[in-house]
Design a protein around this motif. Structure first.
Motif, short mmCIF file in Angstrom:
data_model
loop_
_atom_site.label_atom_id
_atom_site.label_comp_id
_atom_site.label_asym_id
_atom_site.label_seq_id
_atom_site.Cartn_x
_atom_site.Cartn_y
_atom_site.Cartn_z
N ALA A 1 0.94 -1.32 -0.12
CA ALA A 1 -0.11 0.03 0.02
C ALA A 1 1.01 1.20 -0.01
CB ALA A 1 -0.87 -0.09 1.13
N LEU A 2 0.38 2.28 -0.73
CA LEU A 2 1.34 3.37 -1.01
C LEU A 2 0.90 4.60 -0.20
CD1 LEU A 2 2.61 3.19 -4.49
CD2 LEU A 2 3.74 2.38 -2.53
N GLY A 3 1.47 5.54 0.59
CA GLY A 3 0.91 6.53 1.04
C GLY A 3 2.49 7.67 0.97
N GLU A 4 1.77 8.92 1.21
CA GLU A 4 2.89 9.96 0.95
C GLU A 4 2.86 11.11 2.21
OE1 GLU A 4 1.22 12.99 0.58
OE2 GLU A 4 -0.60 11.64 0.24
N MET A 5 3.64 11.94 2.38
CA MET A 5 3.88 13.12 3.16
C MET A 5 4.61 13.98 2.48
SD MET A 5 2.45 14.53 5.81
CE MET A 5 2.77 16.18 5.57
N GLY A 6 4.18 15.23 2.17
CA GLY A 6 5.04 16.23 1.89
C GLY A 6 4.22 17.59 1.53
N PRO B 1 -12.46 3.13 -8.22
CA PRO B 1 -12.12 3.10 -6.49
C PRO B 1 -12.88 2.41 -5.89
CG PRO B 1 -12.97 5.25 -7.13
CD PRO B 1 -12.82 4.51 -8.41
N LEU B 2 -12.23 1.51 -4.97
CA LEU B 2 -13.24 0.81 -3.95
C LEU B 2 -14.07 1.41 -3.05
CD1 LEU B 2 -10.42 -2.03 -3.30
CD2 LEU B 2 -12.34 -2.30 -4.57
N LEU B 3 -13.73 2.60 -2.69
CA LEU B 3 -14.33 3.57 -1.59
C LEU B 3 -14.63 4.85 -1.88
CD1 LEU B 3 -12.15 2.21 1.37
CD2 LEU B 3 -14.43 1.32 0.88
N ASP B 4 -15.53 5.17 -1.33
CA ASP B 4 -15.79 6.71 -1.84
C ASP B 4 -16.19 7.66 -0.39
OD1 ASP B 4 -16.33 9.47 -2.59
OD2 ASP B 4 -17.47 8.61 -4.39
N LEU B 5 -15.37 7.92 0.40
CA LEU B 5 -15.63 8.40 1.67
C LEU B 5 -15.19 9.93 1.92
CD1 LEU B 5 -14.06 5.08 3.46
CD2 LEU B 5 -16.56 5.75 3.21
N GLY B 6 -15.16 10.47 1.01
CA GLY B 6 -14.76 12.00 1.26
C GLY B 6 -13.30 12.30 1.89
N LEU B 7 -12.48 11.22 1.65
CA LEU B 7 -11.14 11.60 2.38
C LEU B 7 -10.08 12.42 1.44
CD1 LEU B 7 -10.33 7.79 2.93
CD2 LEU B 7 -11.59 9.21 4.50
N ARG B 8 -9.32 13.38 2.29
CA ARG B 8 -8.41 14.07 1.56
C ARG B 8 -7.16 14.24 2.45
NH1 ARG B 8 -8.58 19.29 2.80
NH2 ARG B 8 -10.50 19.94 3.98
N LEU B 9 -6.82 13.25 3.09
CA LEU B 9 -5.83 13.36 4.05
C LEU B 9 -4.21 12.75 3.46
CD1 LEU B 9 -4.35 13.91 6.91
CD2 LEU B 9 -5.00 11.65 7.65
N GLY B 10 -4.42 11.71 2.79
CA GLY B 10 -3.26 11.33 2.23
C GLY B 10 -2.70 10.17 3.42
N GLU B 11 -1.39 9.98 3.20
CA GLU B 11 -0.63 9.21 4.29
C GLU B 11 -0.92 7.83 4.15
OE1 GLU B 11 -1.62 10.23 8.42
OE2 GLU B 11 -1.36 12.28 8.17
N GLY B 12 -1.71 7.32 2.96
CA GLY B 12 -2.00 6.17 2.88
C GLY B 12 -3.30 5.73 3.57
N THR B 13 -4.04 6.64 4.03
CA THR B 13 -5.19 6.20 5.06
C THR B 13 -6.32 5.58 4.30
OG1 THR B 13 -5.74 8.60 4.63
CG2 THR B 13 -4.89 8.02 6.82
N GLY B 14 -6.43 5.97 2.96
CA GLY B 14 -7.46 5.46 2.16
C GLY B 14 -7.13 4.06 1.65
N ALA B 15 -5.83 3.86 1.49
CA ALA B 15 -5.25 2.49 1.09
C ALA B 15 -5.70 1.44 2.41
CB ALA B 15 -3.98 2.82 0.55
N LEU B 16 -5.22 2.09 3.45
CA LEU B 16 -5.21 1.13 4.47
C LEU B 16 -6.85 0.67 4.87
CD1 LEU B 16 -2.92 3.11 7.11
CD2 LEU B 16 -2.73 0.54 6.14
N LEU B 17 -7.64 1.70 4.51
CA LEU B 17 -9.12 1.23 4.85
C LEU B 17 -9.76 0.37 3.71
CD1 LEU B 17 -10.62 4.93 5.72
CD2 LEU B 17 -10.17 2.81 7.19
N ALA B 18 -9.04 0.08 2.68
CA ALA B 18 -9.34 -0.93 1.42
C ALA B 18 -9.03 -2.04 1.92
CB ALA B 18 -8.98 -0.35 0.13
#
Length: 338
Positions: free
Chosen positions: A162-167, A296-313
């Motif tokens: 799973a990929l996430g980012e911070m920058g 995409p698998l989910l549509d939850l209104g996320l926009r944080l990044g960090e890989g949070t959506g990837a983890l929820l999947a």
């Protein structure tokens, strides 16, 4: 090489249709099961060991105020992840995933830590509104390091990446990459990022317009050199590494999808290993997904990044793998062979 014929979609679908339930009754989960089986070339795919790689880097574009937060927040958030106190850490614990942080190009030096990999290409990119973000050598180095990191993690026993980012500033870099590689208009590619108001968004668009006018690059590697970030380039390389090792890779939100766009434009076949976790609330993400032909698998209104959506999947991937390995065939149920 096993010498066995390749597993085909038709064969996986036939196995699913033979199960003790109405064919097609699990909708998209069946599609995920098929994709996992085809990527891993296993009728019983594995999704137990999931590792999130969070790539972190600084961006020279922050010099021109494209983010409402200072560049120093990148380092502060990396420290938060290393302390196990980030949102991504909490979600990883909730779904049973492991987390590794990669310093792809954070400006300050980071102290050694057991879950930190120092892969620094540079101390942040240059200001893409004024100069190319990186040299060609740096872009190639970031891609190669991302590929090597992914392969090393997979070979140590990872079923799914799973990929996430911070920058700070990386939504600006991602918007420029989308603008050139999708392609899409800049106004359709630029969004709130970490939370701009209307004035901040207008300023961000103005800065990115100057960046876009500075270079007419359209070739993928040159676009990456002109406008990319070290963490974005490294994620693109990680996707290539996953493809080279027949491993599924879960793509998070807008910035990760921009990295996938780079990876796919450079090597189109690598799109087959990508599973897109969610539709972000960030402007442009839905359009970029559609351009890539991704649902995409989910549509939850996320926009944080960090890989949070990837983890929820992650639980959905594990359920899809279990569907192929653990569910009885209808003919065995009817014959009492359980």
């Amino acid at each position: 090489m096993t010498g066995l014929p390749p597993i085909t979609e038709a064969a996986v679908r036939a196995r699913l249709d033979a199960q003790a339930r109405p064919p097609g009754s699990l909708g998209r989960i069946e599609d995920v099961a098929v994709q996992l089986a085809l990527i891993q070339q296993r009728m019983n795919p594995r999704a137990d060991a999931i590792r999130l790689l969070i790539f972190a880097a600084d961006h020279g574009l922050t010099e021109d105020g494209v983010s409402r937060y200072p560049a120093e927040v990148t380092q502060a958030m990396v420290a938060t992840f290393l302390a196990g106190k980030g949102t991504a850490n909490a979600f990883a614990r909730a779904v049973g995933a492991e987390v590794t942080i990669i310093d792809a190009g954070v400006n300050p030096d980071l102290a050694p830590h057991p879950v930190l990999i120092d892969a620094k290409v540079g101390r942040g990119t240059r200001n893409a509104a004024r100069d190319p973000a990186m040299t060609l050598s740096e872009a190639e180095q970031a891609l190669q390091r991302g590929r090597e990191l992914a392969i090393a993690v997979i070979e140590r026993g990872t079923d799914v990446l799973a990929l996430g980012e911070m920058g700070i500033g990386n939504s600006s870099s991602a918007a420029l990459l989308m603008h050139r590689l999708a392609p899409a208009s800049l106004s359709d590619s630029v969004g709130q990022g970490a939370g701009h108001d209307a004035d901040g968004l207008a300023h961000k668009l103005s800065v990115l317009t100057r960046a876009s006018e500075r270079s007419d690059a359209v070739e993928p590697l040159e676009v990456l050199r002109q406008f990319g970030g070290f963490e974005i380039a490294m994620m693109a390389g990680a996707i290539h590494g996953a493809a080279d090792r027949s491993t599924p890779v879960v793509i998070d939100g807008f910035i990760c999808t921009a990295a996938a766009l780079v990876a796919i434009r450079l090597r189109p076949e690598t799109g087959a290993v990508c599973l897109f976790a969610h539709r972000s609330a960030e402007a442009g993400h839905d359009r970029m997904l559609k351009i890539l032909g991704a649902e995409p698998l989910l549509d939850l209104g996320l926009r944080l990044g960090e890989g949070t959506g990837a983890l929820l999947a992650a639980p959905l991937l594990r359920a899809a793998a279990a569907l192929l390995s653990d569910v009885a065939r209808l003919d065995d149920v009817m014959a009492g062979r359980l």
